[in-house]
Write an enzyme that holds these catalytic residues in place. Structure first.
Site, PDB file in Angstrom:
ATOM      1  N   ASN A 106      37.287 -48.854 -88.240  1.00  0.00           N
ATOM      2  CA  ASN A 106      37.595 -49.028 -86.822  1.00  0.00           C
ATOM      3  C   ASN A 106      36.313 -49.269 -86.030  1.00  0.00           C
ATOM      4  O   ASN A 106      35.242 -48.793 -86.410  1.00  0.00           O
ATOM      5  CB  ASN A 106      38.319 -47.789 -86.285  1.00  0.00           C
ATOM      6  CG  ASN A 106      39.647 -47.566 -86.992  1.00  0.00           C
ATOM      7  OD1 ASN A 106      40.210 -48.507 -87.553  1.00  0.00           O
ATOM      8  ND2 ASN A 106      40.130 -46.342 -86.974  1.00  0.00           N
ATOM      9  N   VAL A 107      36.459 -49.966 -84.929  1.00  0.00           N
ATOM     10  CA  VAL A 107      35.289 -50.296 -84.106  1.00  0.00           C
ATOM     11  C   VAL A 107      35.362 -49.594 -82.753  1.00  0.00           C
ATOM     12  O   VAL A 107      34.660 -49.953 -81.818  1.00  0.00           O
ATOM     13  CB  VAL A 107      35.174 -51.832 -83.908  1.00  0.00           C
ATOM     14  CG1 VAL A 107      34.902 -52.518 -85.248  1.00  0.00           C
ATOM     15  CG2 VAL A 107      36.436 -52.419 -83.262  1.00  0.00           C
ATOM     16  N   HIS A 123      32.368 -51.673 -89.759  1.00  0.00           N
ATOM     17  CA  HIS A 123      32.523 -52.963 -89.086  1.00  0.00           C
ATOM     18  C   HIS A 123      31.870 -53.002 -87.714  1.00  0.00           C
ATOM     19  O   HIS A 123      32.185 -53.876 -86.905  1.00  0.00           O
ATOM     20  CB  HIS A 123      34.013 -53.311 -88.978  1.00  0.00           C
ATOM     21  CG  HIS A 123      34.662 -53.510 -90.324  1.00  0.00           C
ATOM     22  ND1 HIS A 123      36.023 -53.437 -90.524  1.00  0.00           N
ATOM     23  CD2 HIS A 123      34.128 -53.764 -91.541  1.00  0.00           C
ATOM     24  CE1 HIS A 123      36.289 -53.645 -91.805  1.00  0.00           C
ATOM     25  NE2 HIS A 123      35.151 -53.833 -92.437  1.00  0.00           N
ATOM     26  N   CYS A 131      22.843 -59.961 -78.742  1.00  0.00           N
ATOM     27  CA  CYS A 131      22.416 -61.357 -78.622  1.00  0.00           C
ATOM     28  C   CYS A 131      22.126 -61.880 -80.018  1.00  0.00           C
ATOM     29  O   CYS A 131      21.343 -61.295 -80.759  1.00  0.00           O
ATOM     30  CB  CYS A 131      21.176 -61.478 -77.736  1.00  0.00           C
ATOM     31  SG  CYS A 131      20.481 -63.150 -77.779  1.00  0.00           S
ATOM     32  N   CYS A 134      18.066 -63.140 -80.054  1.00  0.00           N
ATOM     33  CA  CYS A 134      16.924 -62.219 -80.003  1.00  0.00           C
ATOM     34  C   CYS A 134      17.295 -60.816 -80.482  1.00  0.00           C
ATOM     35  O   CYS A 134      16.432 -59.931 -80.495  1.00  0.00           O
ATOM     36  CB  CYS A 134      16.336 -62.167 -78.591  1.00  0.00           C
ATOM     37  SG  CYS A 134      17.355 -61.287 -77.374  1.00  0.00           S
ATOM     38  N   CYS A 185      16.841 -64.539 -73.344  1.00  0.00           N
ATOM     39  CA  CYS A 185      16.521 -65.742 -74.123  1.00  0.00           C
ATOM     40  C   CYS A 185      17.579 -66.826 -73.995  1.00  0.00           C
ATOM     41  O   CYS A 185      17.430 -67.900 -74.582  1.00  0.00           O
ATOM     42  CB  CYS A 185      16.320 -65.372 -75.594  1.00  0.00           C
ATOM     43  SG  CYS A 185      17.857 -65.057 -76.473  1.00  0.00           S
ATOM     44  N   ASN A 248      49.136 -43.233 -95.163  1.00  0.00           N
ATOM     45  CA  ASN A 248      49.348 -44.543 -94.535  1.00  0.00           C
ATOM     46  C   ASN A 248      50.839 -44.821 -94.428  1.00  0.00           C
ATOM     47  O   ASN A 248      51.584 -44.575 -95.374  1.00  0.00           O
ATOM     48  CB  ASN A 248      48.673 -45.654 -95.352  1.00  0.00           C
ATOM     49  CG  ASN A 248      48.567 -46.953 -94.570  1.00  0.00           C
ATOM     50  OD1 ASN A 248      48.003 -46.978 -93.476  1.00  0.00           O
ATOM     51  ND2 ASN A 248      49.125 -48.023 -95.101  1.00  0.00           N
TER      52      ASN A 248
HETATM   53 ZN   LIG Z   1      18.635 -62.878 -76.393  1.00  0.00          ZN
END
Ligand SMILES: [Zn+2]
Length: 274
Positions: A106-107, A123, A131, A134, A185, A248
């Site tokens: 899970n996120v 995950h 980004c 960068c 950037c 489950n």
């Molecule tokens: Zn950046």
């Protein structure tokens, strides 16, 4: 409803009592009681359109506009979701020093919000954006404010929630939706999660495999294990002769490998730990 007899949670309690050091893997079913929908039905099939792929997100500006527009709407509720009894029960296992590691697919960060510390977010986490040029990371909440400032008309929209902070916004024209670039950037922002078509960072897998090695048994909570990134741990556990229990609702890809299957909601099945 299934006609298969439902194992009593006593079976799970006995399994946990019989194996002192546990490697735990959690999936979407762990968070459904927190109001976050899952992707799959009881047969492990897709409930809705497949999520966006890494290749589409990075390759097409139109896909990014659509993704962030849906995410702008979906984030409001996702960002406010709270841990449920399943998260709290697993925190208790950690407090009892029973866990080698909790690996989550899970996120949503809800294990950490429940107080778990020994967690690997396999995950990634949706509460950060990264980004891609960068590598700077920013809180998703700050990015949300920038999205809202650039797209005030979208703030009033509401839609049905979809998994991973997404929302169903079919029929909308996304061409006018503005996605801010990285202020440092000019690079492309991506949620700091592993998309379909993208690999899980190797160090996360290594840390998890090491913890599995130190465990006496594996416990799967709320995952169908249909995705290889999760299934590989069940496969490795079985190969090492470690018993596997799974909580489950519905089929899992590891069903033939399981010593115990509990087809109940995660919160119900783990409630005896609280
Ligand atoms: Zn950046």
């Amino acid at each position: 409803m299934s006609s298969v007899p439902v194992p009593a949670s006593g079976d799970l309690a006995a399994f946990l009592a019989g194996h002192r050091r546990l490697f735990v893997l959690t999936g979407a079913g762990c968070s459904t009681a927190s109001g976050i929908p899952d992707y799959r039905d009881a047969d492990g099939g897709w409930k809705r359109a497949q999520p966006v792929t890494y290749q589409a997100f990075m390759g097409e500006e139109a896909t990014r506009r659509r993704y962030w527009a849906r995410s702008l709407v979906g984030w409001r509720r996702f960002g406010r979701a709270l841990p449920n009894d399943a998260h709290h029960a697993l925190r208790r296992l950690e407090e009892q020093e029973r866990l080698t590691l909790l690996v989550t697919q899970n996120v949503d960060g809800l294990h950490q919000r429940a107080g778990s510390r020994r967690v690997v977010d396999l995950h990634g986490r949706l509460d950060q954006v990264r980004c891609m040029a960068c590598e700077r990371r920013f809180p998703r909440q700050d990015f949300q404010q920038r999205l809202l400032a650039l797209n005030p008309d979208w703030a009033a929209l509401d839609a049905a929630d979809a998994p991973d902070g997404d929302a169903d916004l079919d029929g909308h024209d996304f061409t006018g939706f503005a996605v801010p670039p990285c202020p440092h950037c000019g690079g492309v922002f991506k949620p700091d999660v592993v998309f379909f078509g993208e690999n899980v960072p190797r160090e996360r897998v290594q840390r998890a495999m090491q913890a599995l090695d130190e465990a006496d048994a594996m416990l799967v909570v709320g995952s169908s294990l249909m995705v290889f990134s999760g299934y590989r741990f069940a496969h490795a556990a079985a190969r090492a002769g470690k018993p596997i229990a799974a909580v489950n609702l519905g089929r899992t890809r590891a069903d033939p490998l399981l010593a115990l299957k509990v087809e109940r909601s995660c919160a119900e099945a783990l409630a005896f730990l609280l």
